[in-house]
Motif scaffolding. Structure first.
Motif, PDB file in Angstrom:
ATOM      1  N   UNK A  15      60.969 107.717  71.830  1.00 13.51           N
ATOM      2  CA  UNK A  15      60.130 108.325  70.797  1.00 13.51           C
ATOM      3  C   UNK A  15      59.963 107.446  69.561  1.00 13.51           C
ATOM      4  N   UNK A  16      60.308 106.182  69.668  1.00 18.94           N
ATOM      5  CA  UNK A  16      60.277 105.285  68.507  1.00 18.94           C
ATOM      6  C   UNK A  16      58.907 105.214  67.837  1.00 18.94           C
ATOM      7  N   UNK A  18      56.939 107.465  67.126  1.00 21.01           N
ATOM      8  CA  UNK A  18      56.676 108.595  66.225  1.00 21.01           C
ATOM      9  C   UNK A  18      57.039 108.264  64.783  1.00 21.01           C
ATOM     10  N   UNK A  19      57.912 107.285  64.601  1.00 22.80           N
ATOM     11  CA  UNK A  19      58.395 106.935  63.273  1.00 22.80           C
ATOM     12  C   UNK A  19      59.899 107.058  63.226  1.00 22.80           C
ATOM     13  N   UNK A  20      60.470 106.908  62.026  1.00 23.39           N
ATOM     14  CA  UNK A  20      61.930 106.998  61.902  1.00 23.39           C
ATOM     15  C   UNK A  20      62.434 108.373  62.364  1.00 23.39           C
ATOM     16  N   UNK A  21      63.435 108.360  63.216  1.00 23.85           N
ATOM     17  CA  UNK A  21      64.006 109.593  63.762  1.00 23.85           C
ATOM     18  C   UNK A  21      65.371 109.816  63.152  1.00 23.85           C
ATOM     19  N   UNK A  22      65.563 110.990  62.592  1.00 23.57           N
ATOM     20  CA  UNK A  22      66.896 111.357  62.110  1.00 23.57           C
ATOM     21  C   UNK A  22      67.434 112.440  63.020  1.00 23.57           C
ATOM     22  N   UNK A  23      68.724 112.630  62.998  1.00 28.46           N
ATOM     23  CA  UNK A  23      69.350 113.619  63.868  1.00 28.46           C
ATOM     24  C   UNK A  23      70.104 114.648  63.042  1.00 28.46           C
ATOM     25  N   UNK A  96      55.921 109.775  75.194  1.00 32.30           N
ATOM     26  CA  UNK A  96      55.164 109.851  73.947  1.00 32.30           C
ATOM     27  C   UNK A  96      54.006 110.837  74.058  1.00 32.30           C
ATOM     28  N   UNK A  97      53.397 110.939  75.227  1.00 31.13           N
ATOM     29  CA  UNK A  97      52.337 111.926  75.453  1.00 31.13           C
ATOM     30  C   UNK A  97      52.869 113.317  75.111  1.00 31.13           C
ATOM     31  N   UNK A  98      54.035 113.658  75.654  1.00 30.26           N
ATOM     32  CA  UNK A  98      54.622 114.975  75.403  1.00 30.26           C
ATOM     33  C   UNK A  98      55.134 115.101  73.972  1.00 30.26           C
ATOM     34  N   UNK A  99      55.718 114.051  73.443  1.00 29.04           N
ATOM     35  CA  UNK A  99      56.247 114.110  72.078  1.00 29.04           C
ATOM     36  C   UNK A  99      55.137 114.360  71.060  1.00 29.04           C
TER      37      UNK A  99
END
Length: 121
Positions: A15-16, A18-23, A96-99
């Motif tokens: 999912x990179x 999409x942008x920065x991912x935080x958890x 990415x399609x689903x994300x």
């Protein structure tokens, strides 16, 4: 239940774009956020995506199932979290399609939470 660090790294890679991912922690799993929008959750070795009713139907057509867990009174189903189709786990384009689809209800939910917090002030 802790999230496997390799699986989390794999999800971040998928999912990179999409942008920065935080958890964050959620239901004993690890939630994935872009900005303030929670778009996915990892439970064990499964990845569940945020979905509204129409999107959940699309996921179901692709073979996905809603997140569920056992309680003292029976099985509890969370219809707003749907498994990422298995084929997408090894296909970054499909992931990415689903994300991107899941980001729509994720952003709507984030906006609703923000408005509710502002109304309390």
């Amino acid at each position: 239940m802790s999230t496997d660090s390799e699986f989390l790294a794999h999800a971040r890679d998928l999912f990179a774009d999409l942008g920065p991912i935080r958890t964050g922690r959620l239901f004993g799993g690890t939630a994935l956020y872009v900005d303030d929008a929670m778009f996915a959750v990892i439970f064990g070795d499964a990845l569940y995506m945020k979905a509204d009713k129409p999107l959940a139907a699309e996921y179901a057509d692709a073979g996905s199932v809603p997140f569920q867990y056992d309680t003292k009174t029976g099985v509890r189903i969370i219809p707003g979290l749907i498994s990422l189709p298995e084929s997408a786990l090894d296909d970054p384009d499909e992931a990415m399609f689903w994300a991107r689809k899941s980001m729509v209800p994720a952003r709507k939910a984030a906006t609703k939470r923000t408005k509710a917090k502002q109304a309390k002030k």
